[in-house]
Design an enzyme around this catalytic site. Structure first.
Site, short mmCIF file in Angstrom:
data_model
loop_
_atom_site.label_atom_id
_atom_site.label_comp_id
_atom_site.label_asym_id
_atom_site.label_seq_id
_atom_site.Cartn_x
_atom_site.Cartn_y
_atom_site.Cartn_z
N CYS B 174 112.29 22.75 22.68
CA CYS B 174 112.85 21.99 23.86
C CYS B 174 113.29 20.84 23.30
O CYS B 174 114.06 20.06 24.56
CB CYS B 174 111.14 21.93 24.33
SG CYS B 174 110.55 23.43 25.46
N HIS B 351 112.52 23.18 33.61
CA HIS B 351 112.54 23.03 32.43
C HIS B 351 113.57 23.35 32.08
O HIS B 351 113.21 24.99 31.68
CB HIS B 351 111.28 23.16 31.99
CG HIS B 351 111.40 22.19 30.67
ND1 HIS B 351 112.34 22.14 29.25
CD2 HIS B 351 110.01 22.54 29.76
CE1 HIS B 351 111.84 21.77 28.62
NE2 HIS B 351 110.89 21.91 28.21
#
Lengths: 395, 425
Positions: B174, B351
């Site tokens: 991420c 996200h």
């Protein structure tokens, strides 16, 4: 990089393959010409170069082993060997600021779970509902972490505390070439002093074989060394391989008082469509950009895929005639992301030992010359062509 | 004005940005919606959401793919964002004078492929992958093969945009989008190239990827009101919302940008990185790697914490991340952290995983350009343990010179960027 660039030394090597573990066993086994641990039964009609017995506990605790799948175990183990070899493993400050670039593909599937779902899906009314139910119940939560490409690097951080930086490059053979090239460039330009770089590949898995066989790139039937493959035997024989290097600026290595294997002089890589002659053209451009030094020995990462392997061999014969070459994949198998790092490691070992490897098949010429500029090639089985040059350090 | 930074390196200009998210395609749509506090999170319709613990996501459903697959969507998103970025930069489409750094999700064979292969041959003694292998031997599946190559997305983008050399596909989970920017900055700083095209893309919301994150208890299960579920820094946050999108940035040396008369949108002033060895999914309890990454970014940029006017948070809305991010920032900024505006784009777009760092870098550039800070929405129940000025509910006008953008990922990945509109060294 100009005159201000730092020489980049290879100060640590970690290897794990069908030939065994460590630099010494690879040096000896590479001179034997008959492949150890070639398994033609388990995945017939395909042959894979499998790992022999490995005492994993030498590098990885039991607890950490349980958190990894084989490709991560291979990589983490090999990274540990490289750190040991570079005399860096126990230096907490050093590994805490060491940079890391890992070339990685994807992780293992749970073959049993996948197979059971496929079997049930044949007669299921709603495949989507079946998928939701079965995946929710049958997937091991931790398997995901074995599938993420960057979790090999993550495991190396956890097990060996390498935490200066952590980057994972993806993209088959090219990822391994880019990883080494980027590590080299960062050190040469002064952006980094020391980098752990390499890759790991587990060939002993059906889900990986499938990715290659979708394009019919796998060799079948009786095993042949790389240059001798044709017809059914043409193609890739995959090999389980871990190959990690510690690259370091000459100045940094001198300060630490470590003895380098060799200098990694340069790396060049490009890609493009594989129209007839295009890959050879890119190799020619890469060779002229690489160095003014003429290679006197070649470690070829040829995959065995017919067209590109033939093109590379013709290119070698034309551009570097009489220079002895060895297709190391004949004895290690093809290690995809780990293949170019393996070639650089083998070149560094030969440089330190002051002689080149014996021919691995009848198509390769013997030499007694001490190699001083070893060219490492890797033309990806489908894409990307790269070259590296390894030479003795100038003290 | 010098084109060299405080360490004698070329200053890195941003001359083009592009973005796609669940809010829409392009800067205009995204910025309008982001700064009016609109959420792109919705009920999943791509696949059946029945039986899933989480039934919402920020999927991008307007790219018209047939057939749909994660690699195809990731490619389409990246292509769209990169076109917009290159267009804005004024660099000729198809002949980009530098390398491509692509943050992309790992590629995997998908269930539709397994089912397709499984159906090609009758059942019988061969089951599971040995049967799929037999199907592979029976006929070449070139299209499927290429789709599943890790280098394919970058190769196709490289061919289309005419970037130079072998493109680099990367993953730092991420934090990937920020790492792509960092690699571009490093390449220009060491003189490999004058320009770099940096992209983060992620179109990987599938049944299986969603279930995997669910099994790790990473996702919110507040399904009732999709737009309300992502609530970074709130007391009742319970996980992130998976999402898709892409962000692209054209980076070039300030010299190069000026010489061709390009508009300078912003400066990437510094990058910082530090890996964590604590755990595969959790951060060190003392936050030391995140603290080190922030310190390194500030040091690399040559700015002090007090010069940061706004923080674009990682802010995932998981209980652990938001607490850890606050604690680490408090350590670096001291009491000033309570007065420094910090917001999370993820409250609106979810996200976007691999793409997040790049998308948030693009939004940071827009924040610098517009003097407008996007809000953190859904901040109805502040977490008293995280006393931050999260720019709640509504965008805020402010003079912003230096932005810190944080990205953290599984596998101990931490990367921070400092973006600035201050050109002078």
């Amino acid at each position: 990089m100009g005159d201000s660039s730092q020489p980049v030394w290879i100060t640590g090597i970690g290897l794990l393959s069908a030939l065994g573990e460590g630099t010494q066993s690879h040096w000896q086994a590479m001179n034997k010409a008959s492949p150890d641990n070639l398994d033609s039964q388990r995945f017939a009609p395909y042959s894979v170069h499998k790992l022999g017995e490995v005492d994993w506990a030498q590098q990885i605790s039991r607890r950490d082993m349980r958190q990894m799948e084989p490709w991560q175990q291979i990589g983490t183990y090999t990274a540990g060997l490289a750190l040991d070899d570079a005399d860096a493993k126990e230096d907490a400050d050093l590994v805490g600021r060491m940079d890391m670039i890992v070339a990685a593909g994807g992780g293992e599937r749970d073959i049993e779970v996948d197979s059971a779902i496929m079997a049930d899906a044949r007669s299921a009314n709603g495949r989507e509902a079946l998928l939701t139910e079965r995946l929710s119940n049958d997937l091991r939560p931790t398997l995901f972490l074995a599938q993420l490409s960057n979790l090999l690097a993550g495991n190396i951080s956890i097990v060996h505390k390498v935490t200066g930086s952590s980057r994972t490059f993806m993209g088959e053979e090219g990822a391994g070439i880019s990883a080494i090239k980027t590590a080299h460039a960062r050190i040469a330009s002064g952006q980094s002093d020391i980098v752990l770089v390499g890759g790991a590949f587990n060939a002993e898995r059906e889900d990986m074989l499938l990715l290659f066989e979708l394009g019919q790139y796998l060799a079948e039937g009786p095993f042949q060394p790389v240059w001798s493959r044709s017809g059914d035997s043409a193609g890739v024989n995959l090999g389980s391989i871990g190959a990690f290097l510690v690259l370091e600026s000459a100045e940094h290595a001198r300060k630490r008082g470590v003895t380098p294997y060799a200098e990694l002089a340069a790396v060049e890589v490009d890609h493009g469509p594989r129209d007839a002659g295009a890959a050879a053209g890119r190799l020619t451009a890469a060779l002229s950009a690489l160095s003014d030094d003429t290679p006197d020995a070649i470690l070829s990462g040829a995959s065995g895929v017919e067209d590109i392997t033939t093109e590379e061999r013709d290119w070698l014969n034309k551009n570097l005639p009489d220079t002895p070459y060895r297709a190391f994949g004949s004895v290690t198998g093809h290690g995809v992301e780990a293949h170019f790092p393996l070639g650089i490691a083998l070149a560094a070992i030969a440089t330190r030992n002051g002689s080149f490897y014996d021919p691995l098949e009848a198509n390769e010429n013997a030499t007694s010359q001490k190699p001083s500029n070893i060219l490492v090639t890797t033309a990806g089985h489908y894409r990307a062509e790269g070259l590296g040059l390894v030479k003795p350090v100038s003290q | 004005m010098s084109a060299i930074d405080h360490k004698g390196r070329p200053i890195i200009a941003v001359t083009g940005v592009g973005v796609v998210s669940s809010l829409g395609k392009g800067k205009k749509q995204n910025w309008d919606k982001l700064t009016s506090g609109e959420s792109g999170i919705h009920r999943i319709s791509r696949f059946t959401n029945e039986g899933l613990r989480t039934t919402i996501a920020g999927t991008v459903d307007f790219m018209d793919l047939d057939p749909h697959s994660a690699p195809e969507l990731s490619l389409a998103l990246a292509r769209s964002a990169a076109h917009e970025a290159v267009d804005q930069s004024g660099i000729e489409q198809g002949d980009f004078p530098g390398p491509l750094f692509l943050a992309a999700p790992p590629v995997e064979i998908e269930w539709q492929h397994r089912f397709e292969l499984d159906a090609e041959l009758p059942g019988g003694e061969h089951v599971g992958y040995s049967k799929l292998l037999k199907a592979g031997r029976a006929k070449r599946h070139q299209e499927m093969y290429e789709l599943l190559q890790f280098n394919r997305t970058a190769d196709l983008l490289s061919d289309e945009f005419g970037t130079k050399g072998l493109p680099i596909s990367l993953s730092t989970a991420c934090a990937s989008g920020a790492t792509a920017v960092q690699l571009g900055v490093e390449a220009i700083r060491r003189g490999d190239s004058e320009c770099a095209l940096c992209i983060g893309t992620d179109g990987s919301v599938t049944t299986e990827s969603l279930i995997r994150f669910s099994l790790l208890s990473a996702l919110t299960t507040q399904n009732d009101e999709p737009t309300k579920a992502a609530k970074p820094f709130s007391k009742d946050r319970d996980g992130f919302v998976m999402a898709e999108g892409a962000g692209a940035l054209v980076l070039e040396s300030l010299d190069h940008a000026r010489a061709r008369g390009a508009d300078i949108l912003a400066i990437v002033r510094g990058c910082g990185e530090k890996a964590d060895h604590f755990h595969r999914t959790r951060s060190s309890p003392d936050g030391s790697p995140v603290i080190a990454a922030v310190h390194r970014a500030l040091e690399d940029a040559g700015v002090s914490a007090s010069e940061i006017d706004y923080i674009n948070a990682h802010g995932t809305s998981t209980p652990e991340n938001d607490r850890m991010e606050y604690n680490s920032l408090k350590e670096v900024f001291g009491d000033a952290i309570h007065q420094t505006p910090i917001s999370s784009n993820k409250s609106m777009i979810g996200h976007t995983l691999t793409a997040a760092g790049a998308i948030e870098a693009v939004f940071s550039v827009l924040t610098l350009q517009h003097g407008l800070i996007p809000p953190t929405i859904n901040y109805d129940t502040p977490d008293p343990d995280i006393p931050l000025d999260v720019v709640p509910h509504q965008a805020r006008e402010a003079k912003v010179t230096n932005i810190l953008s944080n990205s953290f990922g599984f596998g101990g990945q931490n990367a921070c960027l400092v973006l600035s509109n201050e050109i002078e060294a």
